[in-house]
Design an enzyme around this catalytic site. Structure first.
Site, PDB file in Angstrom:
ATOM      1  N   LYS A  55       1.518   4.431   6.811  1.00 54.44           N
ATOM      2  CA  LYS A  55       0.830   5.307   5.853  1.00 54.44           C
ATOM      3  C   LYS A  55       1.426   6.712   5.946  1.00 54.44           C
ATOM      4  O   LYS A  55       2.154   7.034   6.874  1.00 54.44           O
ATOM      5  CB  LYS A  55      -0.670   5.391   6.193  1.00 54.44           C
ATOM      6  CG  LYS A  55      -1.436   4.067   6.042  1.00 54.44           C
ATOM      7  CD  LYS A  55      -1.670   3.678   4.606  1.00 54.44           C
ATOM      8  CE  LYS A  55      -2.424   2.362   4.493  1.00 54.44           C
ATOM      9  NZ  LYS A  55      -1.636   1.208   5.017  1.00 54.44           N
ATOM     10  N   SER A 114       0.819  -1.214   0.000  1.00 52.37           N
ATOM     11  CA  SER A 114       0.000   0.000   0.000  1.00 52.37           C
ATOM     12  C   SER A 114       0.855   1.268   0.000  1.00 52.37           C
ATOM     13  O   SER A 114       0.340   2.350  -0.233  1.00 52.37           O
ATOM     14  CB  SER A 114      -0.930   0.009   1.218  1.00 52.37           C
ATOM     15  OG  SER A 114      -0.206   0.200   2.405  1.00 52.37           O
TER      16      SER A 114
END
Lengths: 172, 172
Positions: free
Chosen positions: A130, A93
């Site tokens: 993230k 991701s």
DNA sequence: TTTTTGAATAATGTAACAACATTCAAAAGG
DNA sequence: CCTTTTGAATGTTGTTACATTATTCAAAAA
């Protein structure tokens, strides 16, 4: 055996002919670490050379002057040892930030998690990495992969921001 | 001052109450390295913890048992210290292999540069990193970026294969 | 009961030592 | 006169020894 003469000026082992080229002193070391200390002290007087982009003369001969000097990876990658830990990254991701599945992340808890930093957060007992994005009074966790959606982030019981990722170690 | 009594059973400093919890021994260290050795020995008894993907209880408290133990970056990334050097990567021709502009490459000269390995070569005095591809009796240097062309590689006076890239350190 | 105090014992940094390594030049041998 | 042998001279090194400091305990004092 007969006497073979008296005084000899200048005889004897010269100074500075030891293994290190400098004096030594006894230092008390806990026994479990003596091995590693001796390895550090003896096997790598030169450290590991770091080169830039040009080929230096004699490259890569450790005897040279190095283009950018010598590097200790622990010191280079870890600024605050007591506030640092490693996490292994999972998934793709964050591929756009150069973070691949299985990479080793260096995380510093002493750095402030400001807008745009790559951070480690736990959500429901799972660690995830993230990019932090703060806008209009809200906080988002943004993946760097269009296949994944942003996450609306707010610290609660089951979420916590653990630290800022400073380095990514990728094995080939 | 008067006498304050004779024998005291069990008096005295207990064993194992030193700074390390284990015995120490004097080791002779070159003076210029005493500082670093002491820092290593004293400041980081726990090393730096390495966690997996689940959040361990009390994470990240150095007192815990670590999911994957403790990591010394030098030892982890450098297998053959005498045959290892670092190069800083330039350009984006290997972006597909996770190598970005400015990344630090760990290069091992003792590894065999076999088909498919990422290698460091010098061409006309410039260092470059590419993937080695051997087919039909020829050797190619393949960028991992469609914007760059493969290079027909043969070792000559002005070209040399220096080693195999084992790790990429990317700073965020 | 609480506080004070010196004895008991371990830890620690460093000096000291013995064993080893290295170099030099006098003596021996040709 | 040159080469080889040899022990003195001196630095290095791992370890022991030791004086100093730190820590704990319990008897004596309060």
């Amino acid at each position: 055996m007969m006497n073979r003469g008296g005084k000899r000026m200048g005889a004897g082992r010269p100074k500075g002919t030891n293994h290190y080229g400098e004096p030594t002193k006894p230092v008390r070391i806990p026994v479990s670490k003596i091995d590693r200390v001796l390895r550090f002290v003896r096997e790598r007087e030169d450290g590991i050379p770091l080169y830039g982009n040009e080929v230096p003369a004699g490259f890569p001969s450790p005897a040279d002057d190095y283009a950018e000097g010598v590097l200790d990876l622990n010191a280079h990658l870890v600024r605050e040892p007591t506030a640092t830990f490693f996490v292994r990254a999972r998934g793709d991701s964050m591929i756009g930030a150069g973070i691949h599945d299985g990479d080793l992340l260096v995380v510093d808890r002493s750095l402030e998690a400001t807008n745009g930093k790559v951070v480690i957060v736990s959500i429901n007992g799972e660690l995830t990495v993230k990019r932090l994005r703060q806008a209009k009074g809200r906080t988002w966790l943004i993946p760097e992969n269009p296949d994944y959606p942003p996450i609306d982030f707010q610290e609660q019981d089951d979420t916590h921001l653990w630290g800022v990722v400073t380095n990514v170690v990728h094995s080939l």
